[in-house]
Write a protein that holds these residues in place. Sequence first.
Motif, PDB file in Angstrom:
ATOM      1  N   ALA A  97       0.814  -1.220   0.000  1.00  0.00           N
ATOM      2  CA  ALA A  97       0.000   0.000   0.000  1.00  0.00           C
ATOM      3  C   ALA A  97       0.850   1.273   0.000  1.00  0.00           C
ATOM      4  CB  ALA A  97      -0.927  -0.007   1.205  1.00  0.00           C
ATOM      5  N   GLU A  98       2.110   1.169  -0.372  1.00  0.00           N
ATOM      6  CA  GLU A  98       3.003   2.334  -0.319  1.00  0.00           C
ATOM      7  C   GLU A  98       2.465   3.526  -1.110  1.00  0.00           C
ATOM      8  OE1 GLU A  98       7.420   1.349  -0.416  1.00  0.00           O
ATOM      9  OE2 GLU A  98       6.487  -0.545  -1.056  1.00  0.00           O
ATOM     10  N   ALA A  99       2.077   3.317  -2.363  1.00  0.00           N
ATOM     11  CA  ALA A  99       1.588   4.414  -3.194  1.00  0.00           C
ATOM     12  C   ALA A  99       0.289   4.982  -2.634  1.00  0.00           C
ATOM     13  CB  ALA A  99       1.393   3.945  -4.638  1.00  0.00           C
ATOM     14  N   LEU A 100      -0.567   4.121  -2.124  1.00  0.00           N
ATOM     15  CA  LEU A 100      -1.833   4.566  -1.556  1.00  0.00           C
ATOM     16  C   LEU A 100      -1.599   5.376  -0.279  1.00  0.00           C
ATOM     17  CD1 LEU A 100      -4.875   4.574  -1.854  1.00  0.00           C
ATOM     18  CD2 LEU A 100      -4.935   2.355  -0.723  1.00  0.00           C
ATOM     19  N   ILE A 101      -0.665   4.948   0.534  1.00  0.00           N
ATOM     20  CA  ILE A 101      -0.348   5.685   1.760  1.00  0.00           C
ATOM     21  C   ILE A 101       0.194   7.064   1.434  1.00  0.00           C
ATOM     22  CG2 ILE A 101       1.327   5.769   3.657  1.00  0.00           C
ATOM     23  CD1 ILE A 101       0.578   2.901   4.246  1.00  0.00           C
ATOM     24  N   ALA A 102       0.972   7.150   0.377  1.00  0.00           N
ATOM     25  CA  ALA A 102       1.484   8.456  -0.039  1.00  0.00           C
ATOM     26  C   ALA A 102       0.334   9.395  -0.419  1.00  0.00           C
ATOM     27  CB  ALA A 102       2.454   8.294  -1.213  1.00  0.00           C
ATOM     28  N   GLY A 113       0.306  -7.327  14.249  1.00  0.00           N
ATOM     29  CA  GLY A 113       1.500  -7.535  15.045  1.00  0.00           C
ATOM     30  C   GLY A 113       2.450  -8.587  14.505  1.00  0.00           C
ATOM     31  N   ASP A 114       2.078  -9.239  13.413  1.00  0.00           N
ATOM     32  CA  ASP A 114       2.997 -10.190  12.794  1.00  0.00           C
ATOM     33  C   ASP A 114       4.025  -9.454  11.931  1.00  0.00           C
ATOM     34  OD1 ASP A 114       0.837  -9.512  11.131  1.00  0.00           O
ATOM     35  OD2 ASP A 114       0.907 -11.400  10.034  1.00  0.00           O
ATOM     36  N   TYR A 115       3.913  -8.131  11.838  1.00  0.00           N
ATOM     37  CA  TYR A 115       4.885  -7.290  11.137  1.00  0.00           C
ATOM     38  C   TYR A 115       5.704  -6.531  12.173  1.00  0.00           C
ATOM     39  CZ  TYR A 115       2.206  -7.929   6.825  1.00  0.00           C
ATOM     40  OH  TYR A 115       1.583  -8.466   5.729  1.00  0.00           O
ATOM     41  N   THR A 116       6.794  -5.946  11.714  1.00  0.00           N
ATOM     42  CA  THR A 116       7.557  -4.991  12.518  1.00  0.00           C
ATOM     43  C   THR A 116       7.655  -3.714  11.700  1.00  0.00           C
ATOM     44  OG1 THR A 116       9.719  -5.605  11.604  1.00  0.00           O
ATOM     45  CG2 THR A 116       8.948  -6.851  13.541  1.00  0.00           C
ATOM     46  N   ILE A 117       7.932  -2.619  12.362  1.00  0.00           N
ATOM     47  CA  ILE A 117       8.076  -1.353  11.639  1.00  0.00           C
ATOM     48  C   ILE A 117       9.202  -1.454  10.612  1.00  0.00           C
ATOM     49  CG2 ILE A 117       8.685   1.086  11.896  1.00  0.00           C
ATOM     50  CD1 ILE A 117       7.127   1.028  14.548  1.00  0.00           C
ATOM     51  N   GLU A 118      10.242  -2.196  10.952  1.00  0.00           N
ATOM     52  CA  GLU A 118      11.382  -2.349  10.046  1.00  0.00           C
ATOM     53  C   GLU A 118      11.016  -3.121   8.778  1.00  0.00           C
ATOM     54  OE1 GLU A 118      12.286  -1.302  13.909  1.00  0.00           O
ATOM     55  OE2 GLU A 118      11.564  -3.310  13.429  1.00  0.00           O
ATOM     56  N   THR A 119      10.036  -4.026   8.866  1.00  0.00           N
ATOM     57  CA  THR A 119       9.661  -4.835   7.696  1.00  0.00           C
ATOM     58  C   THR A 119       8.487  -4.239   6.927  1.00  0.00           C
ATOM     59  OG1 THR A 119       8.187  -6.259   8.999  1.00  0.00           O
ATOM     60  CG2 THR A 119      10.487  -6.976   8.761  1.00  0.00           C
ATOM     61  N   LEU A 120       8.005  -3.094   7.372  1.00  0.00           N
ATOM     62  CA  LEU A 120       6.866  -2.441   6.723  1.00  0.00           C
ATOM     63  C   LEU A 120       7.323  -1.207   5.954  1.00  0.00           C
ATOM     64  CD1 LEU A 120       4.007  -2.363   9.367  1.00  0.00           C
ATOM     65  CD2 LEU A 120       3.946  -3.473   7.153  1.00  0.00           C
ATOM     66  N   PRO A 121       7.466  -1.304   4.647  1.00  0.00           N
ATOM     67  CA  PRO A 121       7.846  -0.099   3.901  1.00  0.00           C
ATOM     68  C   PRO A 121       6.813   1.011   4.058  1.00  0.00           C
ATOM     69  CG  PRO A 121       7.314  -1.909   2.394  1.00  0.00           C
ATOM     70  CD  PRO A 121       7.301  -2.466   3.786  1.00  0.00           C
ATOM     71  N   GLU A 122       5.531   0.619   4.214  1.00  0.00           N
ATOM     72  CA  GLU A 122       4.471   1.603   4.417  1.00  0.00           C
ATOM     73  C   GLU A 122       4.684   2.360   5.731  1.00  0.00           C
ATOM     74  OE1 GLU A 122       2.311  -2.049   2.549  1.00  0.00           O
ATOM     75  OE2 GLU A 122       3.877  -1.724   4.032  1.00  0.00           O
ATOM     76  N   GLN A 124       7.455   2.947   7.271  1.00  0.00           N
ATOM     77  CA  GLN A 124       8.583   3.871   7.147  1.00  0.00           C
ATOM     78  C   GLN A 124       8.162   5.156   6.444  1.00  0.00           C
ATOM     79  OE1 GLN A 124      11.865   1.545   5.535  1.00  0.00           O
ATOM     80  NE2 GLN A 124      11.246  -0.160   6.826  1.00  0.00           N
ATOM     81  N   ILE A 125       7.280   5.051   5.459  1.00  0.00           N
ATOM     82  CA  ILE A 125       6.760   6.234   4.764  1.00  0.00           C
ATOM     83  C   ILE A 125       5.991   7.111   5.750  1.00  0.00           C
ATOM     84  CG2 ILE A 125       5.089   7.016   3.024  1.00  0.00           C
ATOM     85  CD1 ILE A 125       5.844   4.456   1.428  1.00  0.00           C
ATOM     86  N   VAL A 126       5.123   6.486   6.536  1.00  0.00           N
ATOM     87  CA  VAL A 126       4.302   7.217   7.505  1.00  0.00           C
ATOM     88  C   VAL A 126       5.192   7.935   8.517  1.00  0.00           C
ATOM     89  CG1 VAL A 126       2.583   6.967   9.349  1.00  0.00           C
ATOM     90  CG2 VAL A 126       2.296   5.730   7.209  1.00  0.00           C
ATOM     91  N   GLN A 127       6.193   7.259   9.019  1.00  0.00           N
ATOM     92  CA  GLN A 127       7.076   7.865  10.011  1.00  0.00           C
ATOM     93  C   GLN A 127       7.866   9.039   9.436  1.00  0.00           C
ATOM     94  OE1 GLN A 127       9.172   4.352  11.484  1.00  0.00           O
ATOM     95  NE2 GLN A 127       8.069   4.586  13.422  1.00  0.00           N
ATOM     96  N   LYS A 128       8.219   8.971   8.164  1.00  0.00           N
ATOM     97  CA  LYS A 128       8.998  10.059   7.543  1.00  0.00           C
ATOM     98  C   LYS A 128       8.246  11.376   7.564  1.00  0.00           C
ATOM     99  CE  LYS A 128      12.037   7.463   4.522  1.00  0.00           C
ATOM    100  NZ  LYS A 128      12.374   7.083   3.152  1.00  0.00           N
ATOM    101  N   TYR A 129       6.925  11.349   7.421  1.00  0.00           N
ATOM    102  CA  TYR A 129       6.192  12.613   7.445  1.00  0.00           C
ATOM    103  C   TYR A 129       5.606  12.916   8.828  1.00  0.00           C
ATOM    104  CZ  TYR A 129       1.855   9.932   6.623  1.00  0.00           C
ATOM    105  OH  TYR A 129       0.813   9.048   6.704  1.00  0.00           O
ATOM    106  N   GLY A 130       5.964  12.121   9.832  1.00  0.00           N
ATOM    107  CA  GLY A 130       5.542  12.418  11.202  1.00  0.00           C
ATOM    108  C   GLY A 130       4.297  11.692  11.667  1.00  0.00           C
ATOM    109  N   GLY A 131       3.791  10.758  10.856  1.00  0.00           N
ATOM    110  CA  GLY A 131       2.640   9.959  11.272  1.00  0.00           C
ATOM    111  C   GLY A 131       3.050   8.881  12.257  1.00  0.00           C
TER     112      GLY A 131
END
Length: 157
Positions: A97-102, A113-122, A124-131
């Motif tokens: 959902a990277e493009a959609l999240i953008a 919870g079966d994911y980690t922030i490190e394994t979620l490219p989405e 990382q995008i959210v965190q970059k803009y302060g989400g």
Amino acid sequence: MLIDSTKIADFCQVLRDGGQKVVFTNGCFDILHAGHVRYLNKARSFGDCLVLGLNSDASVRGLKGPNRPINNEQDRAEVVGALGCVDYVVIFDEPTAEALIAKVHPDVYVKGGDYTIETLPEGQIVQKYGGKVELVQLVEGRSTTNVINKIQAGAEQ
């Protein structure tokens, strides 16, 4: 309510301009079960409006194999959209959902919870803009794959 992916960015901006905290999650949601419902209710608790990104049929096939989805994207959108915790559904074709999240630019992105922030490219995008990223513990043993396996096991007896 089903929203077209080309209009979702403007739509979510109007929500934020109106003071609403936009929460986003995504997935296949092929055969809806209690684990999905609990997860989506928890996701909705993080804000005022839950936007659900639904993998298209082609996307689900790419992720889950040629025999999936069981239910087509329009049916899946109708079912998850009928849940009181889901405010808007948007269908997307990509494997993530990277493009959609953008476009959505959610205040909070929720994933299992079966994911980690490190394994979620989405994430990382959210965190970059302060989400904010929230990882929600899933209900053990509840999955669409388990439901399908039970059905197939019953059919084989």
